[in-house]
Design a protein around this motif. Structure first.
Motif, PDB file in Angstrom:
ATOM      1  N   LYS A  98       0.830  -1.214   0.000  1.00 12.27           N
ATOM      2  CA  LYS A  98       0.000   0.000   0.000  1.00 12.27           C
ATOM      3  C   LYS A  98       0.861   1.259   0.000  1.00 12.27           C
ATOM      4  CE  LYS A  98      -4.106  -2.041   2.102  1.00 12.27           C
ATOM      5  NZ  LYS A  98      -5.108  -1.974   3.195  1.00 12.27           N
ATOM      6  N   HIS A  99       2.115   1.093   0.387  1.00 16.50           N
ATOM      7  CA  HIS A  99       3.058   2.215   0.381  1.00 16.50           C
ATOM      8  C   HIS A  99       4.359   1.748  -0.266  1.00 16.50           C
ATOM      9  CE1 HIS A  99       0.357   4.232   3.223  1.00 16.50           C
ATOM     10  NE2 HIS A  99       0.348   3.098   3.914  1.00 16.50           N
ATOM     11  N   LEU A 100       5.091   2.680  -0.845  1.00 16.30           N
ATOM     12  CA  LEU A 100       6.368   2.363  -1.461  1.00 16.30           C
ATOM     13  C   LEU A 100       7.252   1.593  -0.480  1.00 16.30           C
ATOM     14  CD1 LEU A 100       8.439   2.866  -3.825  1.00 16.30           C
ATOM     15  CD2 LEU A 100       9.155   4.875  -2.533  1.00 16.30           C
ATOM     16  N   ALA A 101       7.846   0.491  -0.956  1.00 17.60           N
ATOM     17  CA  ALA A 101       8.711  -0.329  -0.103  1.00 17.60           C
ATOM     18  C   ALA A 101      10.042  -0.555  -0.806  1.00 17.60           C
ATOM     19  CB  ALA A 101       8.045  -1.665   0.209  1.00 17.60           C
ATOM     20  N   VAL A 102      11.139  -0.412  -0.067  1.00 25.54           N
ATOM     21  CA  VAL A 102      12.479  -0.653  -0.592  1.00 25.54           C
ATOM     22  C   VAL A 102      13.178  -1.648   0.321  1.00 25.54           C
ATOM     23  CG1 VAL A 102      14.708   0.344  -1.219  1.00 25.54           C
ATOM     24  CG2 VAL A 102      12.616   1.673  -1.579  1.00 25.54           C
ATOM     25  N   SER A 103      13.617  -2.770  -0.250  1.00 22.14           N
ATOM     26  CA  SER A 103      14.354  -3.782   0.512  1.00 22.14           C
ATOM     27  C   SER A 103      15.780  -3.834  -0.009  1.00 22.14           C
ATOM     28  CB  SER A 103      13.701  -5.160   0.362  1.00 22.14           C
ATOM     29  OG  SER A 103      12.364  -5.140   0.831  1.00 22.14           O
ATOM     30  N   THR A 104      16.739  -3.924   0.901  1.00 20.74           N
ATOM     31  CA  THR A 104      18.153  -3.890   0.548  1.00 20.74           C
ATOM     32  C   THR A 104      18.846  -5.162   1.009  1.00 20.74           C
ATOM     33  OG1 THR A 104      18.210  -1.472   0.710  1.00 20.74           O
ATOM     34  CG2 THR A 104      20.310  -2.626   0.831  1.00 20.74           C
ATOM     35  N   PHE A 105      19.648  -5.753   0.132  1.00 20.51           N
ATOM     36  CA  PHE A 105      20.409  -6.955   0.448  1.00 20.51           C
ATOM     37  C   PHE A 105      21.882  -6.645   0.183  1.00 20.51           C
ATOM     38  CE2 PHE A 105      16.180  -8.069  -0.857  1.00 20.51           C
ATOM     39  CZ  PHE A 105      15.779  -9.072   0.020  1.00 20.51           C
ATOM     40  N   THR A 106      22.659  -6.476   1.256  1.00 20.97           N
ATOM     41  CA  THR A 106      24.085  -6.183   1.109  1.00 20.97           C
ATOM     42  C   THR A 106      24.808  -7.462   0.713  1.00 20.97           C
ATOM     43  OG1 THR A 106      23.937  -4.430   2.764  1.00 20.97           O
ATOM     44  CG2 THR A 106      26.131  -5.299   2.267  1.00 20.97           C
ATOM     45  N   ILE A 107      25.453  -7.426  -0.454  1.00 24.28           N
ATOM     46  CA  ILE A 107      26.062  -8.613  -1.041  1.00 24.28           C
ATOM     47  C   ILE A 107      27.453  -8.257  -1.556  1.00 24.28           C
ATOM     48  CG2 ILE A 107      25.884 -10.386  -2.835  1.00 24.28           C
ATOM     49  CD1 ILE A 107      23.612 -10.651  -0.908  1.00 24.28           C
ATOM     50  N   ASP A 108      28.440  -9.084  -1.245  1.00 24.08           N
ATOM     51  CA  ASP A 108      29.765  -8.927  -1.843  1.00 24.08           C
ATOM     52  C   ASP A 108      29.895  -9.894  -3.015  1.00 24.08           C
ATOM     53  OD1 ASP A 108      30.344  -7.081   0.058  1.00 24.08           O
ATOM     54  OD2 ASP A 108      31.736  -8.318   1.210  1.00 24.08           O
ATOM     55  N   SER A 109      30.359  -9.382  -4.144  1.00 28.05           N
ATOM     56  CA  SER A 109      30.642 -10.209  -5.327  1.00 28.05           C
ATOM     57  C   SER A 109      29.486 -11.144  -5.668  1.00 28.05           C
ATOM     58  CB  SER A 109      31.920 -11.028  -5.098  1.00 28.05           C
ATOM     59  OG  SER A 109      33.000 -10.202  -4.754  1.00 28.05           O
ATOM     60  N   PRO A 110      28.326 -10.591  -6.034  1.00 25.50           N
ATOM     61  CA  PRO A 110      27.161 -11.433  -6.304  1.00 25.50           C
ATOM     62  C   PRO A 110      27.417 -12.415  -7.443  1.00 25.50           C
ATOM     63  CG  PRO A 110      26.840  -9.242  -7.227  1.00 25.50           C
ATOM     64  CD  PRO A 110      28.085  -9.183  -6.395  1.00 25.50           C
ATOM     65  N   LYS A 111      26.843 -13.608  -7.315  1.00 22.70           N
ATOM     66  CA  LYS A 111      26.948 -14.604  -8.383  1.00 22.70           C
ATOM     67  C   LYS A 111      25.757 -14.513  -9.343  1.00 22.70           C
ATOM     68  CE  LYS A 111      29.631 -17.903  -5.648  1.00 22.70           C
ATOM     69  NZ  LYS A 111      29.708 -19.289  -5.105  1.00 22.70           N
ATOM     70  N   GLY A 112      24.669 -13.888  -8.879  1.00 22.06           N
ATOM     71  CA  GLY A 112      23.504 -13.725  -9.745  1.00 22.06           C
ATOM     72  C   GLY A 112      22.312 -13.206  -8.977  1.00 22.06           C
ATOM     73  N   PHE A 113      21.377 -12.602  -9.708  1.00 23.03           N
ATOM     74  CA  PHE A 113      20.096 -12.204  -9.117  1.00 23.03           C
ATOM     75  C   PHE A 113      19.090 -12.072 -10.251  1.00 23.03           C
ATOM     76  CE2 PHE A 113      22.005  -8.170 -10.288  1.00 23.03           C
ATOM     77  CZ  PHE A 113      20.948  -7.381 -10.719  1.00 23.03           C
ATOM     78  N   GLY A 114      17.820 -12.142  -9.896  1.00 19.86           N
ATOM     79  CA  GLY A 114      16.814 -12.005 -10.945  1.00 19.86           C
ATOM     80  C   GLY A 114      15.408 -11.958 -10.397  1.00 19.86           C
ATOM     81  N   LEU A 115      14.491 -11.505 -11.240  1.00 17.99           N
ATOM     82  CA  LEU A 115      13.061 -11.534 -10.953  1.00 17.99           C
ATOM     83  C   LEU A 115      12.491 -12.746 -11.673  1.00 17.99           C
ATOM     84  CD1 LEU A 115      12.210  -7.734 -11.305  1.00 17.99           C
ATOM     85  CD2 LEU A 115      12.395  -9.054  -9.183  1.00 17.99           C
ATOM     86  N   LEU A 116      11.981 -13.696 -10.887  1.00 12.88           N
ATOM     87  CA  LEU A 116      11.573 -14.982 -11.443  1.00 12.88           C
ATOM     88  C   LEU A 116      10.059 -15.160 -11.380  1.00 12.88           C
ATOM     89  CD1 LEU A 116      14.230 -17.418  -9.912  1.00 12.88           C
ATOM     90  CD2 LEU A 116      14.462 -15.814 -11.819  1.00 12.88           C
TER      91      LEU A 116
END
Length: 511
Positions: free
Chosen positions: A295-313
């Motif tokens: 219902k309100h803008l939401a921002v989630s943060t994931f602190t990651i070193d040297s990511p191997k991958g990410f995606g919207l699945l």
């Protein structure tokens, strides 16, 4: 000089001449760097009001004449078609062809287009241009061309593989997404497309990006197939300081789903292009974050070193989940970013924006580096984009993943076996995987659960699921303040071995 030595020298000279001419990313990077050293020049609209003020239904009537497809008469599997300026696609983009020994502009011509019922004064279109382009390739049938790629609007582009339909979009760059100052949308202002040879199975596209505070040079190598991939090389130059720089942004839509059912009766149980953010961290951990329509803008943060991958699945492809014969959400691809090289320190951000309908992309995910370069210094990132319907193939078979996140009102079973709501919120999370399916049904599996300060855990239990040959976690929470979001994490272990990815969920505020 002997005749043979003269011929050899001539051949070497010719090879040297060809190699020295070859168009590459550095040619675009020089332009990007020069642009960054100058003040930003806002694009000027050359659209007559008739085309600028048109509605989407009218814009859709302007179709490219398929018999005029660029490269249509060449023996190459790739063809180009173009989008007309109109509506909010008001700025022309320059499109060039890179041939064997020259670059030339592909000129706009109104005769390329069928305007349908839209009344257009041809004299007013003479000085217009293309808004973008699409790529055709025989993806599903040998002798039939399918649209596989579309570049249209700002720095957005979409790609599909065999048996897929358009869903989420990728972008060249995101600037200040979800900041109070407002988001800046860089745009691809010019493209160079290499003319493919008859035997080519890939297409190379270069792009020049421009915006008030950044420029960029991009090289895209598109590999169409069952799961189409795009190899991306980018060089970004900052004109000025930015609050947040989003690398490899993915943009999608989530309206409702099993973890957040619709509050309006709908024959479709789920309506989304993607239903979760997946992260493969540098330390090997897998994280799954189901999406919300808050219902309100939401921002989630994931602190990651040297990511191997990410995606919207888009996990869960049974048609019965969607029941939509028109929009086929069950066929929309997942988007996965596979970094090339070490991206160093930074964070992955997920932005969720409230939306009332499925016409708005309300989900954004991207990587933002911890340290940004000084103005004029390049920021280099390379990555491979995957567009797939085989989400389980992204994972190691040793790590089980979340198949379903199901949300319901919590209840308890009375002595008379009638279930009574108790004011809790219940989540049923099914984990599945190749290695997990080979475990005996009586294997001792335990949950590891943590929740934020806004809730108490009332129940956490695990049982074998004989249908999926996985394990089911049931989690019930009593939320303290419905006006605040609630964070929770869970994974399954057997002894000292972690069996699953980390389920990381945020229950949105209810007001």
């Amino acid at each position: 000089m002997s005749k043979m030595r003269w011929i050899g020298a001539a051949v070497l000279l010719a090879l040297y001449a060809n190699n020295s001419w070859a168009f590459n990313l550095d040619d675009v990077a020089k332009q990007a760097k020069n642009l960054a050293g100058k003040g930003f020049e806002a694009p000027k609209s050359n659209l007559p009001s008739q085309l600028r003020e048109m509605k989407f239904a009218d814009y859709q009537q302007i179709q490219f004449n398929h018999d005029k497809a660029y490269w249509g008469k060449l023996r190459t599997p790739f063809k180009l078609e173009f989008y007309h300026q109109g509506m909010y696609f008001e700025y022309p983009v320059k499109i060039n062809e890179v041939a064997a020994n020259a670059v030339h502009e592909i000129k706009y011509n109104p005769d390329y287009f069928n305007f349908g019922n839209v009344k257009v004064d041809k004299d007013q279109t003479k000085n217009l241009g293309f808004a973008g382009f699409k790529v055709l390739y025989p993806l599903n049938e040998k002798n039939k061309s399918d649209e596989i790629t579309s570049f249209l609007g700002a720095s957005y582009f979409r790609v599909i593989g065999a048996g897929q339909v358009y869903g989420l979009s990728a972008r060249g760059l995101a600037i200040d997404t979800a900041l109070p100052s407002g988001e800046e949308f860089p745009r691809f202002k010019e493209f160079w497309i290499e003319r493919p040879k008859p035997q080519d199975k890939q297409l190379v596209i270069y792009a020049l990006l421009d915006s008030p505070r950044a420029t960029g040079a991009y090289r895209f190598v598109i590999h169409p197939g069952k799961d189409s991939t795009v190899d991306v090389q980018s060089k970004v130059y900052l004109r000025d300081q930015v609050g947040k720089l989003g690398i490899a942004p993915l943009t999608s839509m989530f309206l409702f789903g099993a973890n957040q059912p619709s509050n309006i009766t709908n024959f479709r149980d789920e309506l989304h292009d993607s239903n979760g953010l997946s992260i493969h961290a540098g330390n090997g951990e897998w994280i799954w974050r189901p999406l919300n329509n808050p219902k309100h803008l939401a921002v989630s943060t994931f602190t990651i070193d040297s990511p191997k991958g990410f995606g919207l699945l888009q996990r869960g492809r049974d048609f019965s989940h969607y029941q939509d014969l028109d929009d086929r959400y069950d066929l929309r691809p997942s988007g996965w970013v596979e970094p090339q090289g070490d991206w160093g320190k930074g964070r992955i951000e997920l932005v969720e924006i409230p939306t009332a309908d499925e016409t708005n992309d309300n989900i954004v995910a991207f990587w933002t580096p911890e340290k940004l370069p000084d103005t004029g210094k390049p920021l280099d990132f390379s990555y491979r984009l995957h567009f797939t319907r085989d989400e389980n193939e992204l994972h190691s078979p040793d790590t089980a993943w979340v198949k379903d996140t199901l949300r319901s009102a919590g209840d308890v079973k009375q002595s008379n076996l009638v279930r009574q709501p108790d004011g809790t919120v219940a989540f049923t999370v099914d984990f599945v995987g190749k290695a997990m399916s080979q475990l005996a049904a009586d294997t001792q599996v335990a949950p590891q659960v943590s929740v934020g300060s806004n809730a108490d855990v009332v129940e956490q239990s695990v049982r074998y699921n004989p249908v999926t040959k996985g394990w089911r976690l049931v989690l019930r929470l009593r939320v303290k303040d419905n006006k605040q979001p609630t964070e929770m994490r869970a994974a399954l272990v057997s002894g000292d071995k972690t069996l699953t990815e980390t389920w990381s969920y945020q229950l949105p505020a209810n007001e």
